[in-house]
Design an enzyme around this catalytic site. Structure first.
Site, mmCIF file in Angstrom:
data_model
loop_
_atom_site.group_PDB
_atom_site.id
_atom_site.type_symbol
_atom_site.label_atom_id
_atom_site.label_comp_id
_atom_site.label_asym_id
_atom_site.label_seq_id
_atom_site.Cartn_x
_atom_site.Cartn_y
_atom_site.Cartn_z
ATOM 1 C CG ASP A 67 -1.797 -4.706 3.882
ATOM 2 O OD1 ASP A 67 -1.965 -3.758 3.101
ATOM 3 O OD2 ASP A 67 -1.587 -5.869 3.471
ATOM 4 C CB SER A 68 -5.812 -5.218 2.001
ATOM 5 O OG SER A 68 -4.629 -5.688 1.373
ATOM 6 C CE1 TYR A 117 -9.229 -4.168 2.087
ATOM 7 C CE2 TYR A 117 -7.927 -2.226 2.586
ATOM 8 C CZ TYR A 117 -8.733 -3.257 3.010
ATOM 9 O OH TYR A 117 -9.053 -3.365 4.332
ATOM 10 N N GLY A 118 -7.105 -3.640 -4.222
ATOM 11 C CA GLY A 118 -6.606 -2.964 -5.418
ATOM 12 C C GLY A 118 -7.635 -2.569 -6.466
ATOM 13 C CB CYS A 138 -2.399 -0.766 3.067
ATOM 14 S SG CYS A 138 -3.429 -1.142 1.647
ATOM 15 C CG ASN A 139 1.937 1.790 -1.076
ATOM 16 O OD1 ASN A 139 2.456 0.749 -0.673
ATOM 17 N ND2 ASN A 139 2.603 2.917 -1.199
ATOM 18 C CB THR A 140 -4.513 0.139 -1.927
ATOM 19 O OG1 THR A 140 -3.561 -0.549 -2.742
ATOM 20 C CG2 THR A 140 -5.813 0.288 -2.665
ATOM 21 C CB CYS A 186 1.631 -2.762 -3.721
ATOM 22 S SG CYS A 186 0.621 -4.048 -2.936
ATOM 23 C CB THR A 187 2.841 -3.051 1.953
ATOM 24 O OG1 THR A 187 1.429 -3.339 1.989
ATOM 25 C CG2 THR A 187 3.071 -1.583 2.227
ATOM 26 C CG HIS A 188 0.262 -7.762 -0.563
ATOM 27 N ND1 HIS A 188 -0.505 -6.759 -0.020
ATOM 28 C CD2 HIS A 188 -0.317 -8.932 -0.183
ATOM 29 C CE1 HIS A 188 -1.520 -7.308 0.657
ATOM 30 N NE2 HIS A 188 -1.424 -8.620 0.581
HETATM 31 N N1 DGL Z 1 -0.899 -4.096 0.363
HETATM 32 C C1 DGL Z 1 -1.717 -3.162 -0.273
HETATM 33 C C2 DGL Z 1 -0.959 -1.984 -0.847
HETATM 34 O O1 DGL Z 1 0.052 -1.626 -0.303
HETATM 35 C C3 DGL Z 1 -2.898 -3.539 -1.095
HETATM 36 C C4 DGL Z 1 -3.031 -4.861 -1.718
HETATM 37 C C5 DGL Z 1 -4.481 -5.124 -2.111
HETATM 38 O O2 DGL Z 1 -5.241 -5.436 -1.209
HETATM 39 O O3 DGL Z 1 -4.802 -4.996 -3.305
HETATM 40 O O4 DGL Z 1 -1.347 -1.373 -1.796
#
Ligand code: DGL
Length: 268
Positions: free
Chosen positions: A10-11, A42-43, A73-75, A184-186
């Protein structure tokens, strides 16, 4: 091969919400976590940049000898999954699909919300999934402003966390959505705050962690690379940031482990 680790990437800290579900469902699997840290968040970045980071991350995990990669990480999934699969054709690579399908299939108000990063929402992947399953469902797309930063700073239990969640989630209550998809996994690390804000309104909060873990299990069986039952798992943590960040990833995973242990004690 069955003794090799599964790489989770993940990021930053977000993929640990996927890690939690993997630990719950696949307790014998050894795991290695790569939380970029250096380039997070990353967003707001471009597809090219995110693809470059994701490629570097998978290269690193492959060098560690992983048997599978979970892009937690979805992004990074929306930006790079096709590229990664084209480059590593014999490595199973699992991406994160937002739980739009179950939300579309069960919504009563015909209006759901998807919370995700700017990049993911821009990719329109959510909308395409929604159209596929229920063309009459309205999808309200919202960026979880500050959510990633709050989780990265370990401030999920602070006033700052609550303020950020309120400002994003209260308008959704007014718009009468009945499902909030965490794309988003966060964000699952802020779930307790989101649920506090929507309490009493009949809104369900859905994330994809469990579904991804099930998919990983299925693939391990299909490729015949699952760890032997009862094997004692090993864990490691790497980052492109510094040692302090790496240590924080490890501590968060430890806290998750303790949480899972408390859960299983309750179940006995
Ligand atoms: N955890 C990430 C996601 O699932 C990205 C968060 C980020 O770095 O902006 O999208």
């Amino acid at each position: 091969m069955s003794g090799a680790k599964i790489g989770v990437y993940d990021s930053g800290f977000g993929g640990l919400s996927v890690w939690r579900e993997l630990r719950r469902l696949l307790p014998s699997e050894s795991l290695i976590y790569l939380g970029d840290g250096k380039n997070c968040p990353y967003g707001g970045r471009s597809r090219e940049e995110i693809t470059r980071f994701a490629e570097e991350a998978v290269e690193r995990l492959v060098a560690e000898g992983v048997k599978m990669v979970v892009v937690g990480c979805n992004t990074a999934t929306t930006a790079a999954i096709e590229h990664l699969r084209a480059r590593w054709t014999s490595l199973p690579i699992v991406g994160l699909e937002p739980a739009v399908k179950p939300a579309c299939l069960t919504t009563q108000t015909r209006r759901i919300a998807v919370l995700a990063t700017e990049h993911s929402l821009r990719s329109d992947m959510f909308l395409r999934t929604a159209n596929r399953y229920a063309s009459d469902v309205e999808v309200v797309k919202v960026v979880g402003r500050d959510f990633v930063e709050i989780v990265e700073a370990n401030e999920e239990h602070t006033e700052r966390g609550m303020r950020a969640v309120r400002s994003v989630v209260e308008p959704l209550v007014r718009q009468r959505v009945d499902k909030i998809v965490l794309g988003c996994t966060h964000y699952p690390f802020l779930r307790h705050l989101i649920e506090e804000v929507v309490a009493g309104y009949g809104i369900e909060v859905i994330d994809s962690g469990e579904a991804v873990a099930r998919r990983v299990k299925w693939l391990l069986e299909r490729y015949d690379i699952a760890a032997k039952e009862g094997a004692v798992p090993e864990f490691s943590f790497i980052t492109f940031a510094d040692e302090e960040y790496r240590r924080r990833l490890e501590l968060k995973a430890l806290a998750i482990e303790e949480e899972l242990q408390r859960e299983s004690v309750h179940q006995i």
